[in-house]
Design an enzyme around this catalytic site. Structure first.
Site, PDB file in Angstrom:
ATOM      1  N   LYS A   4      41.834  46.620  39.938  1.00  0.00           N
ATOM      2  CA  LYS A   4      42.820  46.388  38.867  1.00  0.00           C
ATOM      3  C   LYS A   4      42.953  47.625  37.999  1.00  0.00           C
ATOM      4  O   LYS A   4      44.043  48.001  37.582  1.00  0.00           O
ATOM      5  CB  LYS A   4      42.401  45.201  37.988  1.00  0.00           C
ATOM      6  CG  LYS A   4      42.636  43.871  38.641  1.00  0.00           C
ATOM      7  CD  LYS A   4      43.280  42.842  37.707  1.00  0.00           C
ATOM      8  CE  LYS A   4      43.993  41.751  38.469  1.00  0.00           C
ATOM      9  NZ  LYS A   4      43.431  40.501  38.624  1.00  0.00           N
ATOM     10  N   LYS A  64      45.348  40.796  50.174  1.00  0.00           N
ATOM     11  CA  LYS A  64      45.047  39.386  49.905  1.00  0.00           C
ATOM     12  C   LYS A  64      46.291  38.652  49.399  1.00  0.00           C
ATOM     13  O   LYS A  64      47.049  39.218  48.618  1.00  0.00           O
ATOM     14  CB  LYS A  64      43.951  39.337  48.837  1.00  0.00           C
ATOM     15  CG  LYS A  64      43.422  37.957  48.542  1.00  0.00           C
ATOM     16  CD  LYS A  64      42.437  37.966  47.390  1.00  0.00           C
ATOM     17  CE  LYS A  64      43.078  37.456  46.117  1.00  0.00           C
ATOM     18  NZ  LYS A  64      42.167  37.101  45.038  1.00  0.00           N
ATOM     19  N   LYS A  91      48.418  35.220  43.614  1.00  0.00           N
ATOM     20  CA  LYS A  91      49.550  34.835  42.763  1.00  0.00           C
ATOM     21  C   LYS A  91      49.999  35.979  41.879  1.00  0.00           C
ATOM     22  O   LYS A  91      51.173  36.095  41.560  1.00  0.00           O
ATOM     23  CB  LYS A  91      49.230  33.596  41.947  1.00  0.00           C
ATOM     24  CG  LYS A  91      47.995  33.727  41.095  1.00  0.00           C
ATOM     25  CD  LYS A  91      47.666  32.381  40.478  1.00  0.00           C
ATOM     26  CE  LYS A  91      46.304  32.420  39.833  1.00  0.00           C
ATOM     27  NZ  LYS A  91      45.355  31.453  40.317  1.00  0.00           N
TER      28      LYS A  91
END
Ligand code: ATP
Ligand code: LTN
Length: 328
Positions: free
Chosen positions: A111, A194, A197
């Site tokens: 991230k 992956k 959402k």
């Protein structure tokens, strides 16, 4: 009976990946353990959330747990933030965790690489410690999660070992349960990534509440290779291997059985079978979700759940505080 603890962040739009990697396991396992399944709303706020949406997502998460088949008589279901001892223990654990350990967490590193440290909260950095607290507060034996959470359970194990060595036996050593098929479902458009959402584009990601025609369209247009053979090979055939993983998991069969079953089929036929399997799984869940979402059942279950977990967590927390010399 051993204890099972797990939770999911209510950040909206739960994916087929979370269903296969986590919820399906909760449902399969929850009757064989003393199970504690929570809505990880304090984890949700590690990234910015809109107040109204967060409230809706929390309720949604409970309705989805129930619609997927968790039975409140067999699992204690609760909202994390309603039990203040998660955060209380988390702080103590933070003071017993090294920066070096958090620096190694790949989810945070990814991230950070994508978004840059300016936009990331400190909570996102320390959230694996809150997750450790969620787990060991209840002396969990097992923690069912998808592959991406395995490193956080490993961190939890290190924290337990260190704490017990320093202060005497206090916490149970938890072990992760990762599904054999479906530990890491991939994005349908980018099968090296992956299915997620927040990171997937909407065509690559199936949401549990997607309409039938939307699901079919997403699966029929999933990226595959051109060799038209249904063979499991994640390295060279990631797209088809991902669809095989989805099929194997939903049908509860092994990957070699999928290969045998579709040995004479082309990709179009196989994709249709995958779409049917997904729709047959999700349709009853969606119907049950609609029945439950506006019922008073949700609050009844949550009230019962929180009443049960607070005394357990309080005892554990007081034991820890006593051991380290906090308070009077
Ligand atoms: P976000 O993108 O907001 O980080 P997410 O889509 O990755 O969220 P989580 O809510 O973090 O999903 O995950 C809930 C649970 O589902 C975790 O146990 C996680 O390991 C599992 N999970 C999530 N995505 C997948 C996936 N693609 N394959 C298998 N398991 C998954
Ligand atoms: N970090 C997990 C959610 C989570 C969790 C937990 C899972 C929070 N606390 C404790 C298992 C046990 C995620 O899905 N991102």
């Amino acid at each position: 009976m051993e204890r099972l603890v797990s939770g999911i962040k209510p950040t909206g739009g739960l994916t087929l990946g979370s269903y296969i990697g986590a919820i399906k396991q909760f449902v399969e396992l929850h009757k064989s353990y003393e199970s504690y399944i929570f809505v990880a709303d304090m984890h949700a706020i590690t990234t910015p959330q809109e107040k109204k949406e967060l409230r809706n997502n929390i309720r949604d998460m409970v309705a989805i747990y129930l619609a997927c088949g968790l039975e409140p008589d067999n699992a204690t279901i609760y909202i994390q933030s309603e039990n203040p001892y998660h955060a209380q223990l988390s702080w103590i654990l933070e003071c017993n965790t090294y920066l070096g350990e958090l620096n190694r967490m790949t989810q945070f590193k990814d991230k950070n690489r994508k978004e840059g440290s300016k936009n990331l909260s400190c909570g996102l950095y320390t959230y694996p410690v809150l997750m450790a607290s969620d787990i060991i507060l209840y002396d969990a034996d097992v923690v069912p999660v998808g592959e991406d959470q395995k490193q956080h359970v490993e961190l939890t194990r290190n924290i337990v070992e260190r704490f017990n060595n320093k202060y005497g036996s206090t916490f149970k050593m938890p072990r992760p349960i990762i599904p054999e098929a479906g530990a890491r479902i991939k994005d349908l458009q980018n099968p090296k990534m992956k299915m997620s959402k927040s990171d997937s584009d909407s065509r690559g990601c199936i949401l549990l509440l997607d309409e039938e025609n939307v699901i079919r369209k997403k699966i029929m247009s999933a990226v595959t290779d051109s060799d038209n053979k249904i063979i499991f090979d994640e390295e060279n055939k990631p797209g088809i291997s991902n669809l095989m993983m989805i099929y194997a998991s939903l049908k509860d069969i092994k990957l070699d059985e999928v290969e045998r079953k579709f040995v004479n089929s082309n990709y179009g036929e196989f994709k249709k079978a995958v779409a049917d399997a997904v729709i047959n799984t999700l349709k009853p869940i969606q119907e049950k979700y609609k029945e439950i979402i506006n019922s008073s059942l949700i609050d009844e279950i949550l009230n019962k759940g929180i009443e049960k977990v607070i005394p357990l967590a309080k005892d554990k927390c007081l034991e820890v505080q006593e051991k380290i010399g906090l308070g009077r």
